[in-house]
Design an enzyme around this catalytic site. Structure first.
Site, PDB file in Angstrom:
ATOM      1  N   ASN A 215       0.857  -1.193   0.000  1.00 39.34           N
ATOM      2  CA  ASN A 215       0.000   0.000   0.000  1.00 39.34           C
ATOM      3  C   ASN A 215       0.888   1.236   0.000  1.00 39.34           C
ATOM      4  O   ASN A 215       2.098   1.138   0.233  1.00 39.34           O
ATOM      5  CB  ASN A 215      -0.959  -0.030   1.197  1.00 39.34           C
ATOM      6  N   ASP A 286      -3.886  -6.581   4.572  1.00 37.72           N
ATOM      7  CA  ASP A 286      -5.046  -7.415   4.924  1.00 37.72           C
ATOM      8  C   ASP A 286      -4.938  -8.821   4.344  1.00 37.72           C
ATOM      9  O   ASP A 286      -5.465  -9.775   4.915  1.00 37.72           O
ATOM     10  CB  ASP A 286      -6.332  -6.756   4.414  1.00 37.72           C
ATOM     11  N   LYS A 296      13.301 -14.963  -7.857  1.00 32.98           N
ATOM     12  CA  LYS A 296      12.458 -14.161  -8.737  1.00 32.98           C
ATOM     13  C   LYS A 296      11.830 -15.066  -9.792  1.00 32.98           C
ATOM     14  O   LYS A 296      12.524 -15.783 -10.513  1.00 32.98           O
ATOM     15  CB  LYS A 296      13.272 -13.066  -9.419  1.00 32.98           C
ATOM     16  N   ILE A 314      -3.122  -7.740  13.795  1.00 33.50           N
ATOM     17  CA  ILE A 314      -2.179  -7.452  14.878  1.00 33.50           C
ATOM     18  C   ILE A 314      -2.864  -6.755  16.038  1.00 33.50           C
ATOM     19  O   ILE A 314      -2.709  -7.137  17.209  1.00 33.50           O
ATOM     20  CB  ILE A 314      -1.005  -6.596  14.354  1.00 33.50           C
ATOM     21  N   VAL A 315      -3.633  -5.698  15.730  1.00 32.75           N
ATOM     22  CA  VAL A 315      -4.249  -4.906  16.795  1.00 32.75           C
ATOM     23  C   VAL A 315      -5.249  -5.735  17.596  1.00 32.75           C
ATOM     24  O   VAL A 315      -5.300  -5.655  18.830  1.00 32.75           O
ATOM     25  CB  VAL A 315      -4.919  -3.646  16.206  1.00 32.75           C
ATOM     26  N   LYS A 348     -14.515  -0.505  13.951  1.00 34.16           N
ATOM     27  CA  LYS A 348     -13.187  -1.038  14.285  1.00 34.16           C
ATOM     28  C   LYS A 348     -12.882  -0.873  15.769  1.00 34.16           C
ATOM     29  O   LYS A 348     -12.293  -1.761  16.393  1.00 34.16           O
ATOM     30  CB  LYS A 348     -12.110  -0.328  13.453  1.00 34.16           C
ATOM     31  N   LYS A 352     -12.377  -4.457  17.537  1.00 37.32           N
ATOM     32  CA  LYS A 352     -11.000  -4.811  17.882  1.00 37.32           C
ATOM     33  C   LYS A 352     -10.681  -4.579  19.357  1.00 37.32           C
ATOM     34  O   LYS A 352      -9.561  -4.821  19.806  1.00 37.32           O
ATOM     35  CB  LYS A 352     -10.020  -4.037  17.003  1.00 37.32           C
TER      36      LYS A 352
END
Length: 405
Positions: A215, A286, A296, A314-315, A348, A352
């Site tokens: 990202n 995600d 490669k 993770i959180v 969230k 979470k």
């Protein structure tokens, strides 16, 4: 910097070669509309002339020769001391450090320090052997115990005398960031004794050694949070996907560089038990490819239909391990309308098990990935919320810390 234009910054310069670096600091502040005044010791004027600083600041630069020249009918050191919102001392030589530690006042600069009541930011600079002298270290530690003083610790490197070691004055960029923080917090060190864990940047989920799913996150906001916490006296651990240097502060920070979500997950689990406040600002992936290669892949071997799997959250994992005395904060980088961003962030927060969340829209040219500015709404588990104005990412970091404390 977005909130400095109405402030008064007084800068005191001692006689060291690092005085040349302060030219950039003065110039940068003046260009942003900040009122800057400069005091030079007699030896400082041997390195950079008062005329240079007067030209850069658009204000007179004062030396000991001006001591008995009043301003508005008042003693110069009293007038300057009361005018200042922040007092920056840079560079601070061993001689000036000793005077500050023992409250001596034998020139215009040290008299002005004693006459002032504003917060003081000081940046030492000297030869490594001089810096490591027990008496110098004693003076350094003595000033660190004074609540008025906040240190910008010297760094390692090649010094002007060709020695290699600790003693280099912090670079102008670091000093300017400290000043921005100071003018927002008024020098408070309300995170002293606190351990802050921050993650930052976008993870990369590799398909082979040169291709990955990722990202656009640069980690600027997370790094700004780490810097703001250091400026407020915290001991900081930063888990980041880019090698980003942090200011040394009073307690040297720890920076651990990772690449993938799995690496970040492992390191966060290792560091989390020691943190009082954990702020998860990283853009963790995600999904990742189920199949990866350690070489490669030729283009002809790349799968056109890439089979994916979800990445463990993770959180959410940290939330399950959180003690009652810990604070866990997440970020919700969303697209859509303000209402859509808020709905996603609240979901969230609850799902979470967070103590607070920062919701920010990334579909804006001023608040998206890689920008220098940001805007967010903070929400805590009790329903309290606060929306920030568009501001620098460092200012937003301070506003978040204020919200949590």
């Amino acid at each position: 910097m977005t909130f400095m234009a109405v402030n008064h910054v007084l800068i005191g310069i001692s006689g060291g070669i690092a005085a040349y670096k302060v030219c950039e600091v003065v110039s940068s502040l003046a260009k942003r509309g900040v009122e800057v005044r400069v005091i030079l010791t007699r030896s400082a004027a041997e390195f950079v002339t008062p005329l240079t600083f007067a030209t850069l600041s658009r204000q007179p630069a004062y030396t000991d020769a001006d001591f008995w020249q009043p301003i508005n009918g008042r003693p110069l050191h009293i007038e300057l001391a009361e005018w200042a919102d922040v007092f920056l001392l840079a560079p601070v030589t061993a001689n000036t450090l000793a005077k500050l530690a023992y409250g001596m006042a034998d020139n215009l600069l040290t008299n002005t320090v004693l006459a002032s009541s504003c917060p003081i930011l000081f940046a030492p600079a000297m030869n490594t052997t001089m810096w490591l002298q027990p008496t110098v270290q004693e003076n350094w530690q003595k000033l660190l115990k004074d609540s008025r003083y906040t240190a910008i610790a010297p760094t390692d490197g090649i010094l002007a005398c060709d020695a290699v070691g600790t003693g280099r004055m912090a670079e102008p960029e670091i000093i300017l960031e400290y000043l921005e923080s100071f003018l927002f917090t008024q020098g408070k060190r309300d995170l002293q004794g606190k351990k802050i864990l921050v993650n930052a940047g976008g993870t990369r989920e590799f398909i082979d050694p040169v291709r990955f799913i990722g990202n656009p996150s640069t980690g600027k906001q997370g790094i700004a949070i780490a810097k703001a916490a250091i400026h407020r006296g915290a001991t900081v651990t930063l888990i980041t996907t880019s090698n980003s240097p942090l200011p040394m502060g009073e307690a040297p920070p720890s920076v651990r560089v990772v690449r993938t979500s799995a690496e970040m997950h492992q390191v966060m689990l290792e560091e989390f038990p020691f943190a009082d406040i954990t702020i998860a600002a990283a853009a963790v992936g995600d999904v990742r490819s189920k199949i990866t290669s350690d070489r490669k892949l030729p283009k002809s071997e790349l799968p056109l239909n890439l089979e994916l799997e979800y990445i463990p959250d993770i959180v959410a994992d940290l939330s399950k391990r959180k003690r009652p005395d810990q604070i866990l904060v997440g970020f919700a980088a969303q697209t859509g309308t303000e209402q859509e961003v808020m709905v996603a962030a609240k979901d969230k927060l609850i799902r979470k098990g967070l103590d607070a969340i920062a919701a920010n829209a990334v579909n804006s040219s001023q608040t998206g990935f890689g920008t220098d500015t940001n805007q967010a709404t903070f929400i805590n588990k009790d329903g309290k919320f606060l929306s920030t104005p568009l501001c620098s990412k460092l200012e937003l970091a301070h506003r978040l810390l204020d919200f949590l404390l």
